[in-house]
Write a protein that holds these residues in place. Sequence first.
Motif, PDB file in Angstrom:
ATOM      1  N   VAL A 137       0.850  -1.193   0.000  1.00  0.00           N
ATOM      2  CA  VAL A 137       0.000   0.000   0.000  1.00  0.00           C
ATOM      3  C   VAL A 137       0.887   1.246   0.000  1.00  0.00           C
ATOM      4  O   VAL A 137       1.964   1.246   0.583  1.00  0.00           O
ATOM      5  CB  VAL A 137      -0.954  -0.009   1.218  1.00  0.00           C
ATOM      6  N   ALA A 164       0.985   5.720  -7.353  1.00  0.00           N
ATOM      7  CA  ALA A 164       0.122   4.547  -7.196  1.00  0.00           C
ATOM      8  C   ALA A 164      -0.540   4.181  -8.518  1.00  0.00           C
ATOM      9  O   ALA A 164      -0.685   2.998  -8.845  1.00  0.00           O
ATOM     10  CB  ALA A 164      -0.935   4.823  -6.128  1.00  0.00           C
ATOM     11  N   ASP A 168       0.251   0.760 -10.161  1.00  0.00           N
ATOM     12  CA  ASP A 168      -0.924  -0.075  -9.942  1.00  0.00           C
ATOM     13  C   ASP A 168      -0.917  -0.662  -8.525  1.00  0.00           C
ATOM     14  O   ASP A 168      -1.048  -1.861  -8.310  1.00  0.00           O
ATOM     15  CB  ASP A 168      -0.980  -1.208 -10.983  1.00  0.00           C
ATOM     16  N   LYS A 169      -0.760   0.241  -7.549  1.00  0.00           N
ATOM     17  CA  LYS A 169      -0.752  -0.129  -6.138  1.00  0.00           C
ATOM     18  C   LYS A 169      -1.884   0.595  -5.411  1.00  0.00           C
ATOM     19  O   LYS A 169      -2.273   1.704  -5.788  1.00  0.00           O
ATOM     20  CB  LYS A 169       0.585   0.248  -5.496  1.00  0.00           C
ATOM     21  N   PRO A 170      -2.415   0.013  -4.328  1.00  0.00           N
ATOM     22  CA  PRO A 170      -3.450   0.698  -3.546  1.00  0.00           C
ATOM     23  C   PRO A 170      -2.921   1.999  -2.943  1.00  0.00           C
ATOM     24  O   PRO A 170      -1.791   2.050  -2.449  1.00  0.00           O
ATOM     25  CB  PRO A 170      -3.786  -0.319  -2.440  1.00  0.00           C
ATOM     26  N   GLU A 172      -3.760   4.981  -0.141  1.00  0.00           N
ATOM     27  CA  GLU A 172      -4.579   5.207   1.046  1.00  0.00           C
ATOM     28  C   GLU A 172      -4.222   6.552   1.680  1.00  0.00           C
ATOM     29  O   GLU A 172      -3.451   6.634   2.644  1.00  0.00           O
ATOM     30  CB  GLU A 172      -4.381   4.075   2.055  1.00  0.00           C
ATOM     31  N   LYS A 210      -6.141  -1.010   7.127  1.00  0.00           N
ATOM     32  CA  LYS A 210      -5.427  -0.732   5.885  1.00  0.00           C
ATOM     33  C   LYS A 210      -3.910  -0.820   6.058  1.00  0.00           C
ATOM     34  O   LYS A 210      -3.177  -0.889   5.074  1.00  0.00           O
ATOM     35  CB  LYS A 210      -5.789   0.662   5.372  1.00  0.00           C
TER      36      LYS A 210
END
Length: 260
Positions: A137, A164, A168-170, A172, A210
């Motif tokens: 994340v 991100a 292609d990463k989450p 937060e 998360k």
Amino acid sequence: MDKGDAEKLNIARKVAGHLAGQVAGLLFPPQCAGCHRAVADPGTLCGQCWSRLRFIERPYCTVMGTPFSHDLGENFLSAEAIADPPPFRRARAAVIHDGVPKRMVVWLKYHDQTNLAPWMARWILRAGSELIADSDVIVPVPLHPFRFWSRRFNQAAELARALARLADKPFEPEALRRVKRTRQQVGLAASERQRNVSGAFRVPPEHEIKISGRNVLLIDDVYTTGATVKAATRALLRAHAASVDVLTFSRVLGETINSE
């Protein structure tokens, strides 16, 4: 709508987008991201500015990412990493914080040039590929709500959002909060910076899910003494992050720390 009509609509949208891009190019011709001279493509640098960049390449400290003048051997650590081990696992930065990169940070941070963030994120992506691959994340260093209100955006979040998307990463942005209103770090000595941000960050209980058990990639614009990212890292570890790596656009070298 049948297949033929859908294809026509898709073509029309592409043509409209192309024309809009051409009009924007005429009204707002692309400028060098470093000096604002005219360039061929948006987000690029002119030849003069590009030649002045100092990318951080190997050899560097495997923990702190501090560049070495010559190769000291595999996994060699800097004096800082040995004398004062950081709470984060690794830190990396794309470029040395002077000249063009310094101006880019100022334009992004204080002059609302958020259009620079996607291009700066590309440099970060190149510098931190190993850290990005190991992450679960991406979390930006947050602003205090008062400063966010006055500035209207968080430069670290803009960089993290663009990164991100590229990786292609989450993403937060709410997982970490700044709960203490601190002084500006500019001009403070290293010890003053540490006191200034001590206890400044917290992971809200509703967002711990998360963070808990995950490898967090913490994003900021500039690494100076590391006081801010160290305080943020400790907050993430208290929320049971498995590990924290730090990735920034630029890195201030020791001789200019007190002026940044």
